[in-house]
Scaffold this active site. Structure first.
Site, short mmCIF file in Angstrom:
data_model
loop_
_atom_site.label_atom_id
_atom_site.label_comp_id
_atom_site.label_asym_id
_atom_site.label_seq_id
_atom_site.Cartn_x
_atom_site.Cartn_y
_atom_site.Cartn_z
N ASP A 180 42.57 43.31 35.48
CA ASP A 180 43.72 43.01 34.64
C ASP A 180 44.52 44.45 34.38
O ASP A 180 43.98 45.46 34.78
CB ASP A 180 43.32 42.61 33.10
CG ASP A 180 44.53 42.26 32.28
OD1 ASP A 180 45.47 41.77 32.76
OD2 ASP A 180 44.19 42.65 30.86
N LEU A 181 45.76 44.42 33.95
CA LEU A 181 46.27 45.43 33.74
C LEU A 181 46.56 45.94 32.43
O LEU A 181 45.91 47.38 32.21
CB LEU A 181 48.01 45.23 34.50
CG LEU A 181 48.88 46.61 34.40
CD1 LEU A 181 48.25 47.73 35.17
CD2 LEU A 181 50.17 46.14 35.03
N ASP A 182 47.24 45.39 31.65
CA ASP A 182 47.35 45.56 30.15
C ASP A 182 45.94 45.83 29.59
O ASP A 182 45.32 44.88 29.25
CB ASP A 182 48.12 44.87 29.49
CG ASP A 182 49.88 44.95 30.12
OD1 ASP A 182 49.99 45.60 30.73
OD2 ASP A 182 50.44 43.48 29.85
N THR B 20 49.35 49.38 27.55
CA THR B 20 50.88 48.89 27.42
C THR B 20 50.90 48.00 26.37
O THR B 20 52.20 47.42 26.00
CB THR B 20 51.26 48.29 28.70
OG1 THR B 20 50.58 47.18 29.12
CG2 THR B 20 51.62 49.26 29.83
N LYS C 152 47.21 38.98 23.67
CA LYS C 152 46.55 39.59 24.83
C LYS C 152 46.06 38.66 25.81
O LYS C 152 45.23 37.59 25.75
CB LYS C 152 45.39 40.46 24.38
CG LYS C 152 46.09 41.86 23.68
CD LYS C 152 44.55 42.73 23.20
CE LYS C 152 45.31 44.04 22.74
NZ LYS C 152 44.20 44.80 22.46
N SER D 189 46.98 40.13 36.91
CA SER D 189 47.64 40.17 35.70
C SER D 189 48.51 39.04 35.37
O SER D 189 49.40 38.90 36.25
CB SER D 189 48.19 41.58 35.41
OG SER D 189 48.88 41.74 34.12
N ALA D 190 48.82 38.80 34.01
CA ALA D 190 50.09 37.96 33.57
C ALA D 190 51.15 38.57 33.71
O ALA D 190 52.37 37.99 33.80
CB ALA D 190 49.63 37.32 32.37
N LYS E 215 46.31 32.64 32.20
CA LYS E 215 44.99 32.77 31.69
C LYS E 215 44.78 31.78 30.29
O LYS E 215 45.73 31.92 29.56
CB LYS E 215 44.36 34.17 31.39
CG LYS E 215 44.63 34.79 32.76
CD LYS E 215 44.54 36.56 32.25
CE LYS E 215 44.69 37.32 33.54
NZ LYS E 215 44.63 38.86 33.36
N GLU F 101 38.40 42.71 32.41
CA GLU F 101 39.46 42.41 31.54
C GLU F 101 39.18 42.84 30.03
O GLU F 101 37.85 43.39 29.82
CB GLU F 101 39.16 40.83 31.42
CG GLU F 101 40.16 39.93 32.31
CD GLU F 101 41.63 39.94 31.65
OE1 GLU F 101 41.68 40.70 30.59
OE2 GLU F 101 42.56 39.34 32.42
N ASP F 102 40.09 42.76 29.27
CA ASP F 102 39.96 43.30 27.85
C ASP F 102 40.10 42.12 27.06
O ASP F 102 40.08 42.43 25.79
CB ASP F 102 41.07 44.42 27.73
CG ASP F 102 42.31 44.08 27.68
OD1 ASP F 102 42.79 43.35 28.38
OD2 ASP F 102 43.02 44.52 26.66
#
Length: 222
Positions: A9-11, A17, A45, A116-117, A146, A170-171
């Site tokens: 995932d990114l954020d 971010t 999130k 990532s979304a 997701k 993932e977070d």
């Protein structure tokens, strides 16, 4: 079982971010008379822009107020503000341990993929100077967000990986659920009490010190 890819995932995993998302959503919401706080922002999130907007409108009891075209305008206004805030993002904003882990994956021939979304993933990776560290970026356009597994399955497909031989990081609760639905090993970055119930196989408080050897051992892969 040999590890074929690691999907990120990114954020909240590569960089923070989330704070920019919160500022932009808060500004948009206040403009239409809805108040959101940091606790409510946690529920946004891991989900995409339009899903986030729908949750905000429901929260403010305005879900019937806007047409689809008007909703798209609100979402675009939020994204414009978010992109403007990203101008301050720099290479040092990557989370601790991430650059080292990505280099380790590259050195060992394990593809790293963004799942990532965020439609702004290329922009964010460029700002962090991490674009070359990833073999692929899964495009979230046109697939369910997701916790549906589609973005992770698409990411694995881009590098020809068997999902059962992949690790997802993932977070967010929705992201962990998506990884598990894709049939992958799920690593959560955050709190056990939040990510554990979502199905995370292994939860770490941060990315600091995370290594390929640890991932392989935890997932029982080679």
């Amino acid at each position: 079982m040999k590890l074929q890819a690691v999907l990120f995932d990114l954020d909240g995993v590569i960089t923070d971010t989330a704070k920019y998302h919160f500022i932009a959503w808060k500004q948009m919401a206040e403009g239409i008379g809805i108040t959101i706080d940091s606790e409510f922002n946690e529920s946004l999130k891991g989900i995409d822009r339009m899903q986030s907007l729908e949750r905000i409108l429901i929260h403010g009891h305005q879900e019937q107020r806007y047409s689809q075209a008007e909703k798209e305008q609100l979402a675009q206004a939020k994204n414009d503000e978010y992109v403007a805030l990203l101008a301050s993002l720099a290479p040092e904003d990557a989370y601790p341990g991430i650059k080292e882990l990505l280099q380790e994956l590259k050195d060992n021939g394990v593809p790293a993929v963004i799942a990532s979304a965020s439609k702004n993933a290329p922009l964010i990776l460029d700002a962090l100077q991490l674009t070359d560290a990833f073999q692929a970026i899964a495009d979230p356009q046109g697939i369910p967000g997701k916790p549906a597994p589609d973005i992770f399955l698409r990411g694995a497909g881009l590098v020809g990986a068997d999902p059962s031989c992949c690790i997802g990081i993932e977070d967010a609760q929705a992201g962990i659920e998506a990884i598990k639905a894709a049939g992958m090993y799920a690593v959560g970055i955050g709190e056990q009490r939040i990510l554990g119930p979502s199905g995370a196989d292994w939860v770490l408080p941060s990315t600091s010190g995370l290594t390929l050897r640890q991932l392989l051992a935890a997932a029982h892969m080679e």
